[in-house]
Design a protein around this motif. Structure first.
Motif, PDB file in Angstrom:
ATOM      1  N   TYR A 451      17.465 -18.208 -17.522  1.00 12.07           N
ATOM      2  CA  TYR A 451      16.378 -18.967 -18.053  1.00 12.07           C
ATOM      3  C   TYR A 451      15.778 -18.099 -19.117  1.00 12.07           C
ATOM      4  O   TYR A 451      16.046 -16.623 -18.941  1.00 12.07           O
ATOM      5  N   ILE A 453      11.636 -17.235 -20.788  1.00 16.07           N
ATOM      6  CA  ILE A 453      10.261 -17.566 -21.073  1.00 16.07           C
ATOM      7  C   ILE A 453      10.020 -17.078 -22.246  1.00 16.07           C
ATOM      8  O   ILE A 453       9.909 -15.949 -22.717  1.00 16.07           O
ATOM      9  N   TRP A 485       3.867 -14.819 -13.304  1.00 15.71           N
ATOM     10  CA  TRP A 485       4.718 -16.105 -13.705  1.00 15.71           C
ATOM     11  C   TRP A 485       5.201 -16.482 -12.337  1.00 15.71           C
ATOM     12  O   TRP A 485       5.589 -15.597 -11.465  1.00 15.71           O
ATOM     13  N   VAL A 487       8.464 -18.451 -10.994  1.00 18.46           N
ATOM     14  CA  VAL A 487       9.736 -18.206 -11.806  1.00 18.46           C
ATOM     15  C   VAL A 487      10.894 -18.987 -10.731  1.00 18.46           C
ATOM     16  O   VAL A 487      10.664 -18.690  -9.390  1.00 18.46           O
ATOM     17  N   SER A 488      11.536 -19.791 -11.272  1.00 21.17           N
ATOM     18  CA  SER A 488      12.575 -20.399 -10.673  1.00 21.17           C
ATOM     19  C   SER A 488      13.622 -20.965 -11.821  1.00 21.17           C
ATOM     20  O   SER A 488      13.223 -20.786 -12.948  1.00 21.17           O
ATOM     21  N   GLN A 492       9.498 -22.143 -15.109  1.00 15.03           N
ATOM     22  CA  GLN A 492       8.689 -20.936 -15.167  1.00 15.03           C
ATOM     23  C   GLN A 492       7.255 -21.262 -15.730  1.00 15.03           C
ATOM     24  O   GLN A 492       6.998 -21.634 -16.671  1.00 15.03           O
TER      25      GLN A 492
END
Length: 713
Positions: A451, A453, A485, A487-488, A492
């Motif tokens: 991922y 951000i 943050w 997050v996963s 996010q």
């Protein structure tokens, strides 16, 4: 502390044991050399000279120089190594002769100014020839037997360019050759009168910049690689007998050899020259030659000995005759600075600080040694695992095998700098911060992106840490904000932005309970944040630019380093200063790390040193010397087996951590942390049983357990 105690502390300081160095000084011309036993290669890395077994990859470190190694050579028998160094303007540049068998300095002399560009041994190992740089331009002859300089002379005339290379014939110990920009000379030493005689090579109207010189085994011919991209072949005209060396003639140019066009269908009908010049040469048997070029081309060529001056269909540009014909070719895609042949392998060193192995028969290329080519910004070990570690630098993240010192994974993000790298607690992701303002997560096995951000910070992410459950990231930016943050893999989310710093955030660490975090800033403030309420808990002011901040394992104290050269101990509860240590006498302390048991800390600073300290006593136990650039970071593995340090020149040093870690302090830290967490939870808003007095009292009790030991006697 009295003088006697200070002297005892100094005596107790030992050198850190170096396990291996990941790096190669590719910018040193002809810096990669082979040992006569054809089993070892020798090359410089910063202030160290590394002797590596090519088969087992085991490294041995020869001495420690005061400055960067700029030139290196080995004697014919392999007994001695001679190295030259680079110093600052106004200082002498030493030449050191090392005894390779006894692993100690044999002799040393300081005659050249600022830089030594080339060194060479005579065939009988009696003499050492050294060549000064642009600010010196002298050639010195040193007698190893009498330990004195026999003679010296300016290497070039007033109208000639810089001299860059030196070479010695194998059968005549009193002769040596020098070459450079528009000059090529043969020198003869007269020991009786302690003088040097030279003759210019007879090259007619040919003007070349000589980059490398090799002499054949019979000492009849010399081959010179040039910046023009061709190879000059000259007849040496040395005396027929080594003892009859009173009179000698100038080397005579036989021909300048260029390549037959590689493609038969080439319509240009002109010879080919190597792009960016011929940088390295190696002679093989059967009139074969290995050529390394400035564009990374590696060719095996054969000299065409034809009587015809002009081959069919090719226009010859004087004096390219006879021509060189390619037999095999490949490319390493970087400027070649060194080239040697050992055991049916061509070992190539490049300007990009990489070493390649090329099979002499198949010409298959294998990357043998690689490293960062520029500043390294961070180091990270996985949780409770020391066999691998990650480093961050310009354009990339690299994952290394600690035991084998080999690269396992390279993650490239072109044109950007990775400022922070860390592993998630479960080891399933590598999370990184970049100067383009993004936070990116990758898989540790393949480097596949998980991922991103985008626009995490407007002026780049300069600091970052992750909670133990991997669900939150706390980041700091160059604009001064601290952002939290959630997050996963799926999303996010920004939980909050904390705006109290007035400069770039340099360091962030989250407390073990994942409820607090501390951030250091270059504006002279260090702030403890409540991550649940997203407010400031405590602030520390100091007359310094904070560069690194770390929690003590039980969270009761904070350690900071900065531009004031000091290591500072602070109370977490009220932000009061407990003590200060002189981290460096002359330079800022860039990084600090604390062992898991809380007994030792490690610092890295601009004075090129890595230091191991006792936490409670505040004394240095071991010092690591060898980095040639500013040491940007140092980390200890959780098991206390390895200490890894990195520097601004791209070098990675793996040291043996000198102390054994215990689990006692970790258990105490956990108990104290749990006690403090319970008290803090009961004092949160909305809890009827909360009492702020209990919180203050328990925090002070936790702090006293360590502060009583660390306060100066």
């Amino acid at each position: 502390m009295d003088k006697t105690a200070e002297e005892e502390n100094i005596k107790e300081v030992e050198d850190l044991a170096l396990i291996s160095v990941i790096g190669f000084e590719g910018g040193t011309r002809h810096g990669l050399i082979s040992h006569p036993d054809k089993k070892h290669i020798i090359y410089p890395m910063g202030t160290k000279v590394i002797v590596q077994n090519w088969e087992t990859k085991k490294q041995v470190f020869q001495g420690s120089h005061s400055n960067n190694v700029s030139a290196i050579t080995i004697s014919c028998s392999g007994k001695y190594i001679a190295t030259g160094e680079t110093t600052q303007m106004g200082f002498k540049a030493p030449v050191t002769i090392w005894d390779l068998e006894e692993k100690k300095t044999f002799q040393k002399y300081e005659i050249h100014k600022m830089k030594v560009v080339a060194v060479a041994f005579s065939s009988d190992e009696r003499l050492v020839f050294s060549l000064g740089g642009r600010d010196d331009s002298n050639v010195i002859v040193w007698d190893l037997k009498n330990m004195e300089a026999i003679c010296g002379s300016p290497a070039v005339g007033p109208s000639s360019g810089e001299v860059t290379t030196i070479c010695t014939p194998s059968l005549h110990s009193r002769f040596f050759l020098t070459g450079g920009n528009g000059n090529l000379r043969i020198w003869n030493i007269i020991p009786e009168t302690r003088t040097l005689k030279f003759r210019e090579a007879s090259v007619g109207m040919t003007k070349r910049h000589v980059l490398c010189i090799v002499v054949d085994e019979e000492n009849k011919h010399m081959y010179c690689g040039t910046s023009t991209g061709d190879v000059m072949k000259l007849c040496l005209n040395l005396p027929t007998h080594p003892k009859n060396d009173d009179s000698f003639n100038s080397p005579a140019l036989l021909n300048c050899m260029a390549l037959v066009p590689f493609s038969k269908g080439d319509n240009s009908k002109t010879v080919d020259c190597y792009h960016n010049g011929v940088r390295a040469l190696a002679l093989l048997s059967d009139e074969m030659m290995i050529i390394g070029a400035g564009d990374g081309q590696v060719d095996m060529v054969r000299e065409q000995k034809k009587k015809t001056v002009k081959p069919d269909g090719i226009a010859i540009k004087n004096p390219t005759k006879p021509l060189l014909k390619r037999v095999r070719c490949t490319s390493v895609k970087a400027e070649i600075t060194s080239l040697v042949v050992i055991n049916e392998q061509i070992i190539v060193g490049t300007m990009s600080s990489e070493i390649y192995s090329i099979d002499l028969k198949s010409f298959q290329v294998t990357l043998a040694v690689t490293c960062h080519t520029s500043r390294i910004y961070g180091i990270a070990f996985p949780y409770n695992y020391s066999k691998v570690f990650a480093t961050s630098g310009e354009n990339e993240i690299r994952v290394w095998n600690t035991e084998k010192s080999q690269e396992l994974l390279r993650i490239r993000v072109p044109n950007f700098i990775c400022t922070v790298v860390l592993f998630s607690r479960d080891g399933k992701s590598i999370v990184s911060a970049w100067n383009n303002g993004t936070i990116q997560a990758f898989t540790p096995q393949t480097g596949k992106i998980m991922y991103v951000i985008q626009s995490a910070h407007t002026k780049g992410v300069s600091a970052m840490d992750m909670t133990s459950d991997g669900k939150k990231i706390v980041s700091g930016g160059c604009e001064g904000q601290v952002r939290v943050w959630k997050v996963s893999l799926q999303e996010q989310i920004l939980c909050g932005a904390l705006q109290e710093h007035r400069g770039p955030v340099s360091s962030i660490q989250i407390k073990k309970n994942d409820k607090e975090a501390v951030s250091g800033c270059t504006d002279g403030t260090c702030i403890v944040w409540d991550l649940e309420r997203l407010v400031r808990s405590q602030i520390i002011f100091a007359n310094t630019l904070f560069l690194c901040v770390r929690y003590y394992p039980n969270g009761c104290q904070i350690l900071t380093t900065g531009t004031d050269h000091k290591i500072s101990y602070w109370e977490t509860f009220d932000g009061s200063l407990i003590r200060e240590l002189e981290g460096s006498l002359s330079a800022p302390v860039n990084s600090i790390d604390i062992t898991k048991d809380g007994k030792y800390l490690v610092t890295a600073s601009n004075d090129l040193l890595v230091k191991v300290w006792k936490y409670n006593e505040g004394t240095v136990t071991h010092v690591g010397v060898g980095h040639a650039g500013v040491v940007t970071a140092a980390r200890v593995s959780d098991d206390g087996k390895y200490l890894v340090s990195v520097s601004s020149d791209g070098a990675i040093f793996i040291w043996n951590f000198p102390h054994e870690l215990s689990e006692d302090m970790e258990e105490i830290a956990t108990e104290d942390q749990e006690e403090a967490d319970k008290t803090q939870d009961s004092d949160l808003p909305g809890n009827k049983n909360g009492e702020s007095g209990k919180r203050e009292e328990n925090s002070k009790k936790t702090s006293k357990k360590v502060s009583s030991k660390t306060t100066k006697k």
